[in-house]
Scaffold this active site. Structure first.
Site, PDB file in Angstrom:
ATOM      1  N   HIS A 224       0.676  -1.266   0.058  1.00 42.84           N
ATOM      2  CA  HIS A 224      -0.103   0.056   0.094  1.00 42.84           C
ATOM      3  C   HIS A 224       0.675   1.217   0.123  1.00 42.84           C
ATOM      4  CE1 HIS A 224      -2.729  -2.892   1.858  1.00 42.84           C
ATOM      5  NE2 HIS A 224      -3.459  -2.696   0.805  1.00 42.84           N
TER       6      HIS A 224
ATOM      7  N   HIS B   7       1.440   1.600  -5.585  1.00 35.80           N
ATOM      8  CA  HIS B   7       0.001   1.065  -5.851  1.00 35.80           C
ATOM      9  C   HIS B   7      -0.803   2.163  -5.753  1.00 35.80           C
ATOM     10  CE1 HIS B   7      -3.330  -1.043  -4.433  1.00 35.80           C
ATOM     11  NE2 HIS B   7      -3.859  -0.141  -3.333  1.00 35.80           N
TER      12      HIS B   7
ATOM     13  N   HIS C  93      -6.909   6.205  -1.775  1.00 33.05           N
ATOM     14  CA  HIS C  93      -7.997   5.156  -0.963  1.00 33.05           C
ATOM     15  C   HIS C  93      -7.122   4.394   0.103  1.00 33.05           C
ATOM     16  CE1 HIS C  93      -5.921   2.445  -3.817  1.00 33.05           C
ATOM     17  NE2 HIS C  93      -6.398   1.356  -2.963  1.00 33.05           N
ATOM     18  N   ASP C  94      -5.866   4.263   0.061  1.00 36.21           N
ATOM     19  CA  ASP C  94      -5.118   3.475   1.163  1.00 36.21           C
ATOM     20  C   ASP C  94      -4.042   4.454   1.684  1.00 36.21           C
ATOM     21  OD1 ASP C  94      -6.147   0.811   0.779  1.00 36.21           O
ATOM     22  OD2 ASP C  94      -4.928   0.408  -0.700  1.00 36.21           O
TER      23      ASP C  94
END
Length: 147
Positions: free
Chosen positions: A6, A10, A45-46
Site C-alpha cells: 500500500h 500502488h 484510497h489507502d
C-alpha cells in the site's frame, strides 16, 4: 516499517487503472465531478495504510478499531487521515480552491467511494452491479460511485 504494497506505487497503479476505465467507457456514466473525484479516490484510497487488516484491528482492539467502532476501520482511517492532513497542511490541500458547495459534494463522494473499498462489502457491490447490468437499468448516483 514501510508498507511494501500500500505505497505510492500502488496509488499510482490504481489511479492509472481508473483513468484507463474512464477513457474506455466509464466516463459515459459519470459526471465530470464524479470522474475527477474517482481519480482522487484512487490516489488516496489507502493513504497511511499500516499493512494490517480490518480484522486484525478489530480482533486486537487497536486504537483505530476503537476510534472507528470496528466499522470499516482502515477505510475510515484513510479518510480521516486525508482530510486532517489537508486541514493541517494547506500546501497539500488539493481542494482548497474549490467552492464550498463543490467541496461538500467531493467530500461526500470520497467518503462513499473509499468506504466502498472495504472488502467486507465487495460481494454485495458485485452482486448489485451484476443485477443492474443484467437488467440494463440506469443505476443511481450513489451506486455508481461505490463501484
Amino acid at each position: 516499517l514501510p508498507n511494501p504494497y500500500h505505497s505510492s506505487l500502488h496509488a499510482a497503479d490504481v489511479m492509472q487503472a481508473v483513468h484507463w476505465m474512464l477513457l474506455h467507457g466509464l466516463e459515459d456514466y459519470l459526471t465530470d465531478l464524479e470522474a475527477i473525484t474517482i481519480l482522487i479516490a484512487a490516489i488516496v484510497h489507502d493513504l497511511g495504510h499500516d499493512g494490517l487488516t480490518n480484522a486484525f484491528h478489530k480482533n486486537t482492539l487497536s486504537k483505530q478499531a476503537i476510534y472507528h467502532n470496528d466499522q470499516s476501520i482502515l477505510e475510515n482511517y484513510h479518510l480521516s487521515h486525508l482530510f486532517a492532513s489537508m486541514a493541517q497542511e494547506p500546501s497539500i490541500d488539493i481542494l482548497a480552491c474549490v467552492p464550498n458547495e463543490t467541496f461538500v459534494q467531493i467530500r461526500s463522494m470520497l467518503i462513499t467511494m473509499i468506504l466502498s473499498t472495504d472488502m467486507t462489502k465487495h460481494f454485495d457491490l458485485i452482486k448489485g452491479f451484476t443485477s443492474a447490468s443484467q437488467l440494463q437499468k440506469k443505476v443511481s448516483r450513489e451506486f455508481r460511485i461505490t463501484l
